[in-house]
Motif scaffolding. Structure first.
Motif, PDB file in Angstrom:
ATOM      1  N   GLY A 144       0.815  -1.206   0.000  1.00 39.86           N
ATOM      2  CA  GLY A 144       0.000   0.000   0.000  1.00 39.86           C
ATOM      3  C   GLY A 144       0.847   1.253   0.000  1.00 39.86           C
ATOM      4  N   ILE A 145       0.169   2.400  -0.093  1.00 41.15           N
ATOM      5  CA  ILE A 145       0.837   3.690   0.050  1.00 41.15           C
ATOM      6  C   ILE A 145       0.783   4.049   1.526  1.00 41.15           C
ATOM      7  CG2 ILE A 145       0.726   6.142  -0.513  1.00 41.15           C
ATOM      8  CD1 ILE A 145      -0.316   5.437  -3.232  1.00 41.15           C
ATOM      9  N   MET A 146       1.923   3.902   2.174  1.00 35.87           N
ATOM     10  CA  MET A 146       2.005   4.112   3.617  1.00 35.87           C
ATOM     11  C   MET A 146       2.384   5.560   3.905  1.00 35.87           C
ATOM     12  SD  MET A 146       3.879   0.536   4.698  1.00 35.87           S
ATOM     13  CE  MET A 146       3.188  -1.032   4.105  1.00 35.87           C
ATOM     14  N   ASN A 147       1.732   6.130   4.915  1.00 32.74           N
ATOM     15  CA  ASN A 147       2.052   7.518   5.244  1.00 32.74           C
ATOM     16  C   ASN A 147       2.413   7.672   6.709  1.00 32.74           C
ATOM     17  OD1 ASN A 147      -0.554   8.595   6.748  1.00 32.74           O
ATOM     18  ND2 ASN A 147      -1.301   7.416   5.005  1.00 32.74           N
ATOM     19  N   TYR A 148       3.338   8.570   6.927  1.00 30.58           N
ATOM     20  CA  TYR A 148       3.861   8.824   8.278  1.00 30.58           C
ATOM     21  C   TYR A 148       3.830  10.326   8.544  1.00 30.58           C
ATOM     22  CZ  TYR A 148       7.111   9.274  12.173  1.00 30.58           C
ATOM     23  OH  TYR A 148       7.685   9.586  13.387  1.00 30.58           O
ATOM     24  N   THR A 149       3.211  10.723   9.666  1.00 36.65           N
ATOM     25  CA  THR A 149       3.106  12.125  10.054  1.00 36.65           C
ATOM     26  C   THR A 149       4.104  12.427  11.168  1.00 36.65           C
ATOM     27  OG1 THR A 149       0.745  12.110   9.509  1.00 36.65           O
ATOM     28  CG2 THR A 149       1.548  13.928  10.873  1.00 36.65           C
ATOM     29  N   LEU A 150       4.787  13.544  11.072  1.00 37.47           N
ATOM     30  CA  LEU A 150       5.723  13.918  12.122  1.00 37.47           C
ATOM     31  C   LEU A 150       4.985  14.011  13.454  1.00 37.47           C
ATOM     32  CD1 LEU A 150       7.966  16.644  10.402  1.00 37.47           C
ATOM     33  CD2 LEU A 150       8.372  14.184  10.653  1.00 37.47           C
ATOM     34  N   PRO A 151       5.539  13.415  14.495  1.00 42.52           N
ATOM     35  CA  PRO A 151       4.830  13.317  15.777  1.00 42.52           C
ATOM     36  C   PRO A 151       4.716  14.652  16.508  1.00 42.52           C
ATOM     37  CG  PRO A 151       7.072  12.496  15.988  1.00 42.52           C
ATOM     38  CD  PRO A 151       6.875  12.787  14.534  1.00 42.52           C
ATOM     39  N   SER A 152       3.836  14.684  17.493  1.00 45.85           N
ATOM     40  CA  SER A 152       3.579  15.915  18.242  1.00 45.85           C
ATOM     41  C   SER A 152       4.769  16.335  19.109  1.00 45.85           C
ATOM     42  CB  SER A 152       2.339  15.733  19.134  1.00 45.85           C
ATOM     43  OG  SER A 152       2.516  14.631  20.010  1.00 45.85           O
ATOM     44  N   ASP A 153       5.633  15.385  19.468  1.00 46.93           N
ATOM     45  CA  ASP A 153       6.786  15.748  20.294  1.00 46.93           C
ATOM     46  C   ASP A 153       7.943  16.315  19.461  1.00 46.93           C
ATOM     47  OD1 ASP A 153       7.470  13.428  19.020  1.00 46.93           O
ATOM     48  OD2 ASP A 153       8.177  12.365  20.793  1.00 46.93           O
ATOM     49  N   PHE A 154       7.781  16.361  18.148  1.00 48.77           N
ATOM     50  CA  PHE A 154       8.782  16.979  17.291  1.00 48.77           C
ATOM     51  C   PHE A 154       8.526  18.477  17.246  1.00 48.77           C
ATOM     52  CE2 PHE A 154      10.147  18.364  12.991  1.00 48.77           C
ATOM     53  CZ  PHE A 154      11.509  18.100  13.131  1.00 48.77           C
ATOM     54  N   PRO A 155       9.556  19.320  17.381  1.00 53.11           N
ATOM     55  CA  PRO A 155       9.347  20.784  17.432  1.00 53.11           C
ATOM     56  C   PRO A 155       8.764  21.382  16.171  1.00 53.11           C
ATOM     57  CG  PRO A 155      11.695  20.243  17.292  1.00 53.11           C
ATOM     58  CD  PRO A 155      10.964  18.955  17.556  1.00 53.11           C
ATOM     59  N   GLN A 258      -3.268   1.741  -5.360  1.00 56.19           N
ATOM     60  CA  GLN A 258      -2.748   1.161  -4.126  1.00 56.19           C
ATOM     61  C   GLN A 258      -3.595   1.616  -2.931  1.00 56.19           C
ATOM     62  OE1 GLN A 258      -0.726  -1.410  -4.013  1.00 56.19           O
ATOM     63  NE2 GLN A 258       1.315  -0.599  -3.623  1.00 56.19           N
ATOM     64  N   PRO A 259      -3.853   0.722  -1.965  1.00 54.72           N
ATOM     65  CA  PRO A 259      -4.586   1.145  -0.765  1.00 54.72           C
ATOM     66  C   PRO A 259      -3.774   2.128   0.066  1.00 54.72           C
ATOM     67  CG  PRO A 259      -3.727  -1.077  -0.502  1.00 54.72           C
ATOM     68  CD  PRO A 259      -3.484  -0.705  -1.933  1.00 54.72           C
ATOM     69  N   LEU A 260      -4.456   2.992   0.819  1.00 53.41           N
ATOM     70  CA  LEU A 260      -3.793   3.973   1.670  1.00 53.41           C
ATOM     71  C   LEU A 260      -3.676   3.420   3.084  1.00 53.41           C
ATOM     72  CD1 LEU A 260      -5.561   7.253   0.452  1.00 53.41           C
ATOM     73  CD2 LEU A 260      -3.433   6.230  -0.351  1.00 53.41           C
ATOM     74  N   ILE A 261      -2.447   3.390   3.589  1.00 56.64           N
ATOM     75  CA  ILE A 261      -2.175   2.820   4.912  1.00 56.64           C
ATOM     76  C   ILE A 261      -1.543   3.892   5.795  1.00 56.64           C
ATOM     77  CG2 ILE A 261      -1.056   0.968   6.185  1.00 56.64           C
ATOM     78  CD1 ILE A 261      -3.022  -0.020   4.066  1.00 56.64           C
ATOM     79  N   GLN A 262      -2.188   4.195   6.916  1.00 55.26           N
ATOM     80  CA  GLN A 262      -1.628   5.172   7.844  1.00 55.26           C
ATOM     81  C   GLN A 262      -0.823   4.452   8.920  1.00 55.26           C
ATOM     82  OE1 GLN A 262      -4.430   7.954   9.447  1.00 55.26           O
ATOM     83  NE2 GLN A 262      -2.932   8.946  10.782  1.00 55.26           N
ATOM     84  N   LEU A 263       0.455   4.811   9.028  1.00 54.06           N
ATOM     85  CA  LEU A 263       1.305   4.208  10.045  1.00 54.06           C
ATOM     86  C   LEU A 263       1.041   4.879  11.393  1.00 54.06           C
ATOM     87  CD1 LEU A 263       4.636   3.948   8.015  1.00 54.06           C
ATOM     88  CD2 LEU A 263       2.943   2.167   8.436  1.00 54.06           C
ATOM     89  N   ASP A 264       1.077   4.100  12.438  1.00 54.76           N
ATOM     90  CA  ASP A 264       0.704   4.563  13.775  1.00 54.76           C
ATOM     91  C   ASP A 264       1.895   5.234  14.451  1.00 54.76           C
ATOM     92  OD1 ASP A 264      -0.469   5.052  16.164  1.00 54.76           O
ATOM     93  OD2 ASP A 264      -0.728   2.950  16.753  1.00 54.76           O
ATOM     94  N   THR A 265       1.851   6.565  14.516  1.00 56.64           N
ATOM     95  CA  THR A 265       2.952   7.280  15.158  1.00 56.64           C
ATOM     96  C   THR A 265       2.914   7.136  16.672  1.00 56.64           C
ATOM     97  OG1 THR A 265       1.609   9.293  15.169  1.00 56.64           O
ATOM     98  CG2 THR A 265       3.091   8.976  13.308  1.00 56.64           C
ATOM     99  N   ALA A 266       1.746   6.779  17.238  1.00 59.71           N
ATOM    100  CA  ALA A 266       1.631   6.649  18.681  1.00 59.71           C
ATOM    101  C   ALA A 266       2.482   5.499  19.224  1.00 59.71           C
ATOM    102  CB  ALA A 266       0.162   6.468  19.084  1.00 59.71           C
ATOM    103  N   THR A 267       2.666   4.474  18.403  1.00 59.91           N
ATOM    104  CA  THR A 267       3.446   3.332  18.851  1.00 59.91           C
ATOM    105  C   THR A 267       4.882   3.345  18.290  1.00 59.91           C
ATOM    106  OG1 THR A 267       2.586   2.037  16.984  1.00 59.91           O
ATOM    107  CG2 THR A 267       1.413   1.864  19.085  1.00 59.91           C
ATOM    108  N   ALA A 268       5.258   4.471  17.674  1.00 57.99           N
ATOM    109  CA  ALA A 268       6.611   4.598  17.136  1.00 57.99           C
ATOM    110  C   ALA A 268       7.602   4.736  18.288  1.00 57.99           C
ATOM    111  CB  ALA A 268       6.697   5.797  16.206  1.00 57.99           C
ATOM    112  N   SER A 269       8.792   4.275  18.061  1.00 56.86           N
ATOM    113  CA  SER A 269       9.834   4.340  19.092  1.00 56.86           C
ATOM    114  C   SER A 269      11.065   5.047  18.546  1.00 56.86           C
ATOM    115  CB  SER A 269      10.222   2.939  19.566  1.00 56.86           C
ATOM    116  OG  SER A 269      10.700   2.155  18.473  1.00 56.86           O
ATOM    117  N   ASN A 270      11.812   5.701  19.429  1.00 55.03           N
ATOM    118  CA  ASN A 270      13.031   6.394  19.040  1.00 55.03           C
ATOM    119  C   ASN A 270      14.157   5.398  18.807  1.00 55.03           C
ATOM    120  OD1 ASN A 270      11.998   9.080  19.291  1.00 55.03           O
ATOM    121  ND2 ASN A 270      12.136   8.860  21.504  1.00 55.03           N
ATOM    122  N   LYS A 271      15.017   5.739  17.891  1.00 60.46           N
ATOM    123  CA  LYS A 271      16.177   4.910  17.636  1.00 60.46           C
ATOM    124  C   LYS A 271      17.267   5.192  18.665  1.00 60.46           C
ATOM    125  CE  LYS A 271      17.344   2.747  14.474  1.00 60.46           C
ATOM    126  NZ  LYS A 271      17.498   1.301  14.289  1.00 60.46           N
TER     127      LYS A 271
END
Length: 271
Positions: A144-155, A258-271
């Motif tokens: 699918g077409i996956m999308n990622y939004t910059l998280p709220s804790d990013f300035p 392609q289907p649209l897939i939103q990636l979950d930023t809430a469960t993202a982790s820092n490297k």
């Protein structure tokens, strides 16, 4: 005497024929007139062609320090690719195009044709290659077409600055070998809309905003707006057509279904 009689007979036949033709013409004329009147007064209905959603690609160059493009990996038999307009043919081979946004936390889109990966990594860098954000995100779909939004804790992105971003699928999350990861990348710049555009956006409906974004070259905002509308109105075929028209306008129609897939930023982790 016989010759004179024949002359009168011929003359009589000629006059009769002329009168007959005149009568026929007189009878036919009203019909022709009515036919012309009907033709002139009857409205002609032509199918109205729906205006296509098109994107105006801005000619802004990025840094020469990042190789943009697409690649395949061990967990992706086909190359993944950033959903951005292709590089204009008039742009120098050493330059890379930059797509615009007016958002401080925009959404990035990547086409993943097929993958067995369960994780993805998103990296945002400044022009000096300093890493500003590095997140690992769970992948819940195989394509699918996956999308990622910059998280709220990013300035947030700063107006006028250019940033490079990279998206990769993590093929070996436990072994640590990243050499087989498929990766794609792009450039983004946040700009300040003009006072006229800002005023238009304040009073516009969600669908009108899509047109405003597209007409002013705000690629990330245009994609995000249609994606949000499609998520809220999954049965609206007009939005599906708008999405296809938009991608087709920048030669990306091959991935429009392609289907649209939103990636979950809430469960993202820092490297």
């Amino acid at each position: 005497m016989l010759k004179k009689t024949l002359v009168w007979v011929v003359l009589g036949l000629t006059l009769s024929t002329d009168l007959l033709l005149a009568n026929v013409a007189a009878i036919a004329t009203p019909s022709d007139a009515i036919s012309q009147l009907v033709t002139q007064t009857q409205p002609i209905f032509t199918p109205r062609r729906r205006s296509l959603l098109r994107f105006k690609v801005p000619s802004i160059r990025g840094s020469r320090n990042l190789e943009a493009g697409a690649a395949r990996g061990e967990c992706s038999p086909q190359a993944i690719s950033a959903v951005i307009p292709p590089k204009p043919a008039t742009m120098a081979s050493t330059d890379l195009p930059v797509q615009l946004t007016i958002s401080d936390r925009p959404t990035f889109f990547v086409n993943v044709p097929q993958t067995s990966a369960t994780q993805a990594e998103f990296v945002l860098q400044g022009t000096g290659k300093e890493i500003l954000l590095d997140k690992t995100v769970p992948v819940t779909a195989s394509k699918g077409i996956m999308n990622y939004t910059l998280p709220s804790d990013f300035p947030g992105l700063k107006v006028g600055q250019k940033y490079s971003w990279r998206f990769s699928l993590v093929c070996d999350p436990t072994g640590g070998d990243r050499s087989g990861d498929p990766v794609t990348s792009g450039w983004i710049q946040r700009v300040q809309p003009t006072a006229t555009v800002a005023a238009q956006l304040q009073t516009a409906t969600p669908r009108q905003r899509v047109l405003i974004y597209a007409d002013n070259g705000y690629w990330y905002d245009t994609l995000k707006s249609i994606a949000d509308l499609r998520a809220a109105n999954p049965s609206d075929l007009t939005l599906v057509r708008d999405w296809k028209d938009l991608l087709q306008s920048v030669s990306l129609d091959a991935i429009a279904n392609q289907p649209l897939i939103q990636l979950d930023t809430a469960t993202a982790s820092n490297k």
